[in-house]
Every structure is written in structure tokens, then in C-alpha cells.
Design a protein around this motif. Structure first.
Motif, PDB file in Angstrom:
ATOM      1  N   LYS A 190       0.847  -1.273  -0.013  1.00  0.00           N
ATOM      2  CA  LYS A 190      -0.084  -0.040  -0.020  1.00  0.00           C
ATOM      3  C   LYS A 190       0.961   1.300   0.037  1.00  0.00           C
ATOM      4  N   ASN A 239       2.146   1.753  -3.472  1.00  0.00           N
ATOM      5  CA  ASN A 239       0.972   2.510  -4.464  1.00  0.00           C
ATOM      6  C   ASN A 239       0.741   4.007  -4.043  1.00  0.00           C
ATOM      7  N   HIS A 270      -0.061   3.853  -8.775  1.00  0.00           N
ATOM      8  CA  HIS A 270      -0.701   2.497  -9.347  1.00  0.00           C
ATOM      9  C   HIS A 270       0.510   1.995 -10.280  1.00  0.00           C
ATOM     10  N   GLY A 319       2.866   0.118  -8.355  1.00  0.00           N
ATOM     11  CA  GLY A 319       2.386  -0.925  -7.985  1.00  0.00           C
ATOM     12  C   GLY A 319       2.011  -2.204  -8.789  1.00  0.00           C
ATOM     13  N   ASP A 320       1.622  -1.851  -9.842  1.00  0.00           N
ATOM     14  CA  ASP A 320       1.558  -2.861 -10.631  1.00  0.00           C
ATOM     15  C   ASP A 320       2.649  -3.578 -11.066  1.00  0.00           C
TER      16      ASP A 320
END
Length: 482
Positions: A361, A364, A369, A372-373
Motif C-alpha cells: 500500500k 501505491n 499504481h 504498484g502494478d
């Protein structure tokens, strides 16, 4: 549209061929050679030709005599000496013939004995001019007119000759068959005819009209009666031939239709097999068919089936693969969990490990994102690299992954989990300039035969994962079945 079977086509074909065979048989029957009634069949070259040759020779002889100068002198002078001299000459030349000179008024010029019948024939010949007569003793008489230099008719020359071989010639007359009957007739007054000779079965004369053969130059004719074959008897051989041909046609068509129907049925069964295989998402290397009409369509269907099956497998694979991490998704995990749970009654043991990426988290929120991906992608790649091929890897959602160790007891699975932690890279690059330390927390458990539901092992592993997170992360906790 009404349905038509192969058998019906065969019936139509057989009927058409039988009708065609009947038509051909009818044409053969109509155009068959008919029984010959020409004189040649009855021996004219032997009997009739010889008699006609004799009559013609007598006719030519009478013509030469009538044109001879001494004959003309005889008629012109009416001198007995001249006539007797000419008669003596003719007698010396042909002793078998009798030559008579008759004036125009039917007065005999030459002396001599004449039978009564001959006198009548001479009288008849005189009235008719030039002609032929005969007697019952088979004497043939021919007359020829004598004409003077001024074209005036002076009288007639009558040549009379015996035909002793007539009986022998008639005996050589061939009859068409044993039941036939023949007569040698001499024309009489009116329609009556005198029968001179007869041969064969006279009983047939009552029911059949004769075939008449005239003997040119004579008053004779040959009458032949032959038996008439009944229509039924004449048609019977052709009818029998048609029936045999129809039977052969029916057998051949039936055998052909049966063979075609069997082959079509075999090829249709092969198509059904292909359809079933396609439905079960499997195709054989070849589907042999025996009819060329099925070969091309089946090859086309096989090509389309392979393309369709490939797409189905691709879609099915995509439906079970997580689009981001490229490992199995939650649906695949549920199916795998159900499959392994069903093997517990056979004594097998399976273990599972739930993994949660530490500080996901925070990545992110800090780097976005996209970062994060990338972390999920790199983590999934690391799992596939560091685990066995037999291990099942799935992403359950977010940053949570699960590893199933099929047919592996819990203590062995713990060793594999520790090996995984040791082999994982320490950090990964998320985006240019951003590197993240890679660590994870895990919870382990095993499937138990005492579990009533297939997801109870997952629940125990999830509880162990929470303990690992509370204990400071980057660690693995184990919770065995009660």
C-alpha cells in the motif's frame, strides 16, 4: 421440403433403368430380322432360275426363228416346200423341241400330228399374240409373232418343249421348316389354279395365306404356306430377356445403394466423432473417410476446428490466468482447491502458502499504481522462477498470492517456503529510478481429512498470515489443523 432417402433414389434409378431396358428390348423386337419370304429363300436360284432360264432360251429361239428369212419366206409364199425345208432345218438343230407355224387366221401351215391339248394351247397363244402356255405333262409352249417387211403380222411361231426335270427341280425346293407346305400351280381360267405338284404338311393350307412366287416366262407359279408363330411365342424370348435384365439391374442397384448407404453412414459417424472431439476440446490427427465427397468438407472442418480449439484454449487459459501477474487467478485456485480436496479420502496430503507483499500500500500511495502494478508483476515472476513446476501459483487478489504444494506434507512445505524466501531477489526496480525492497509475509497450513469444507485449510493459512503481519512482517507462520 420432403425428405428423400438413398433407398428411394435407388428405387427411382432401378425403375428408370428397367424402363430403359424395356424400351431397348422393344426396339430390338420391332427391328428384329423378319422371316424372309423372298423367292431366294425358297430355292429360286435352283428351281425357278432354271425354269426361267429355259423359258427365256425358248423365247429367244422363237424370236430368232420368227425373224429368220426362210421363216418369212414360208409365211410370205405359203409354199409347203419352203415351209417343210425350214421345219427340217429347225428339227435338225433342236430335236427336243417342236416348232409350229400358224398363220394369222390360225391355219396350220406345216403338216404333222398335233395332240388335242396342244391345239387348244396353240389357239390360246394365237389369240394372245406372244405368250406362254403349258400342259399337264409339263410341256412348255411359247409363241412369237411373225411380222413382214411392211410391218404386217403374218402369223406366229410356236415353240413347244418338254420339261422332264420339273419334278426333280420341285423336289429340291427347300421349305422354311418341317410344318410348311408348297405347291407348283398352273394358272387356269379366272382365279382357279391347277395343282401340278405338292410337298409338305397340307393341313396348314387351311389356316395360312400362301406366298406366291411367279416363274417368269411360264404359266407356272410356286405357292408356299408356312406356319405363323403365335405372338406370345414370338414375344416370350424378348420378355424373358427383359425380366432377366430387370433382375440384374435390381440386384446391381440394390448392391450399389447398400454399399453407398453403408459408406455414407460410416462417414457420418466419423463426422459425429469429430463433433464430439471438438466439443470435448480435443482433436485427433486424422479422421479417415471412404468417400471423396466427405474428404474436402471434413478437411475444411478439421482446419476450422483446430483454429476454434486453439482460440477456445486461449480464451480458457486467459480466463484462468491473472492478466497482471500472469499466474493463475482466483477461479483457477478454487478449481485446484476443489480437485485436491477430493483426493484427501484416498490418503493424499497437500499444503498451501498464502503470501502478502510487505508495504504494498505504501508503494501505491508513494509512487502510484503503475509502480504498484510493476511490483505485482515482478513478484509473480519471482514466484514462478523460484518454485517447482509442480507447485500451483495463484493471485487471490490485490497483493495477495497463494502457493499450493500438491501431494506435499506440511513439514516438507515449510522447507520449500524457506527455500523460496532465500531465493527471492532482495529488491526489484519498479519504474526508472525507483527500486523497492522485496519482502513478503506468509501463512501456511495443510488440507486435512477432518475438514468438512474445501476452504478450511485456506482459512487456517489466512489466520497464520495475520499472525505473521502482526509479528513484524517478512516472516512465515504455520497453523496446523486441530
Amino acid at each position: 421440403m420432403p425428405h428423400t432417402s438413398i433407398s428411394r433414389f435407388g428405387l427411382i434409378l432401378a425403375a428408370a433403368l428397367v424402363l430403359l431396358a424395356g424400351l431397348v428390348t422393344s426396339v430390338i423386337f420391332v427391328t428384329r430380322p423378319q422371316a424372309q419370304t423372298a423367292p431366294e429363300e425358297l430355292g429360286k436360284p435352283v428351281m425357278a432360275a432354271q425354269i426361267e432360264f429355259l423359258a427365256d432360251a425358248m423365247k429367244r429361239s422363237a424370236a430368232r426363228i420368227a425373224a429368220h428369212p426362210q421363216t418369212l419366206a414360208c409365211f410370205a409364199s405359203a409354199s409347203p416346200d419352203v415351209c417343210q425345208a425350214q421345219a427340217a432345218n429347225l428339227q435338225a438343230l433342236n430335236q427336243d423341241a417342236t416348232v409350229l407355224f400358224v398363220t394369222e387366221g390360225q391355219r396350220q401351215l406345216l403338216p404333222g400330228f398335233l395332240p388335242g391339248d396342244t391345239r387348244k394351247l396353240l389357239a390360246s397363244a394365237g389369240r394372245g399374240g406372244s405368250g406362254a402356255t403349258a400342259t399337264a405333262t409339263f410341256n412348255l409352249s411359247l409363241s412369237h409373232p411373225v411380222t413382214g417387211a411392211d410391218g404386217k403380222r403374218l402369223g406366229y411361231v410356236i415353240v413347244e418343249q418338254s420339261v422332264p426335270q420339273l419334278q426333280a427341280l420341285f423336289d429340291t425346293l427347300p421349305l422354311p421348316d418341317a410344318a410348311a407346305y408348297a405347291e407348283l400351280q398352273q394358272s387356269g381360267s379366272g382365279d382357279s389354279a391347277m395343282v401340278l405338284m405338292r410337298r409338305g404338311n397340307q393341313a396348314i393350307k387351311r389356316n395360312v395365306r400362301p406366298t406366291l412366287i411367279a416363274l417368269a416366262g411360264t404359266p407356272w407359279q410356286i405357292a408356299v404356306w408356312r406356319p405363323v408363330t403365335p405372338v406370345v411365342e414370338s414375344i416370350a424370348p424378348y420378355l424373358l430377356g427383359w425380366l432377366v435384365a430387370s433382375l440384374v439391374i435390381a440386384i446391381l442397384v440394390a448392391a450399389t445403394i447398400l454399399a453407398v448407404r453403408n459408406r455414407v453412414a460410416d462417414n457420418l459417424r466419423m463426422l459425429v466423432k469429430f463433433t464430439n472431439d471438438l466439443r470435448q476440446q480435443r482433436l485427433r490427427a486424422d479422421y479417415p473417410v471412404s468417400l471423396a465427397e466427405f474428404q474436402t468438407p471434413l478437411e475444411t472442418m478439421l482446419k476450422l476446428g483446430k483454429v476454434m480449439l486453439g482460440k477456445q484454449k486461449e480464451v480458457s487459459s486467459q480466463a484462468r490466468i491473472d492478466h497482471l501477474s500472469k499466474v493463475n487467478n482466483r477461479r483457477s485456485f478454487d478449481e485446484k482447491q476443489k480437485e485436491l480436496f477430493g483426493t484427501l479420502k484416498d490418503g493424499w496430503t497437500h499444503s498451501l502458502l498464502i503470501l502478502d507483499i510487505d508495504n504494498f500500500k505504501q508503494v501505491n500511495d508513494t509512487f502510484g499504481h503503475e509502480a504498484g502494478d510493476q511490483l505485482i508483476i515482478k513478484f509473480g515472476n519471482a514466484l514462478k522462477t523460484c518454485l517447482r513446476n509442480s507447485d500451483f501459483i495463484a493471485r487471490l487478489g490485490g497483493d495477495e498470492f497463494c502457493v499450493v504444494f500438491p501431494y506435499t506434507p506440511l513439514d516438507r512445505a515449510q522447507e520449500l517456503a524457506e527455500r523460496l524466501r532465500a531465493k527471492m531477489p532482495e529488491s526489484v526496480e519498479l519504474i526508472p529510478g525507483v527500486t523497492q525492497k522485496l519482502s513478503w509475509s506468509g501463512g501456511m497450513s495443510e488440507f486435512s481429512r477432518d475438514d468438512r469444507e474445501e476452504n478450511e485449510a485456506l482459512a487456517r493459512a489466512d489466520a497464520a498470515l495475520l499472525e505473521a503481519k502482526r509479528g513484524g512482517r517478512n516472516a512465515t507462520r504455520v497453523r496446523a489443523a486441530a
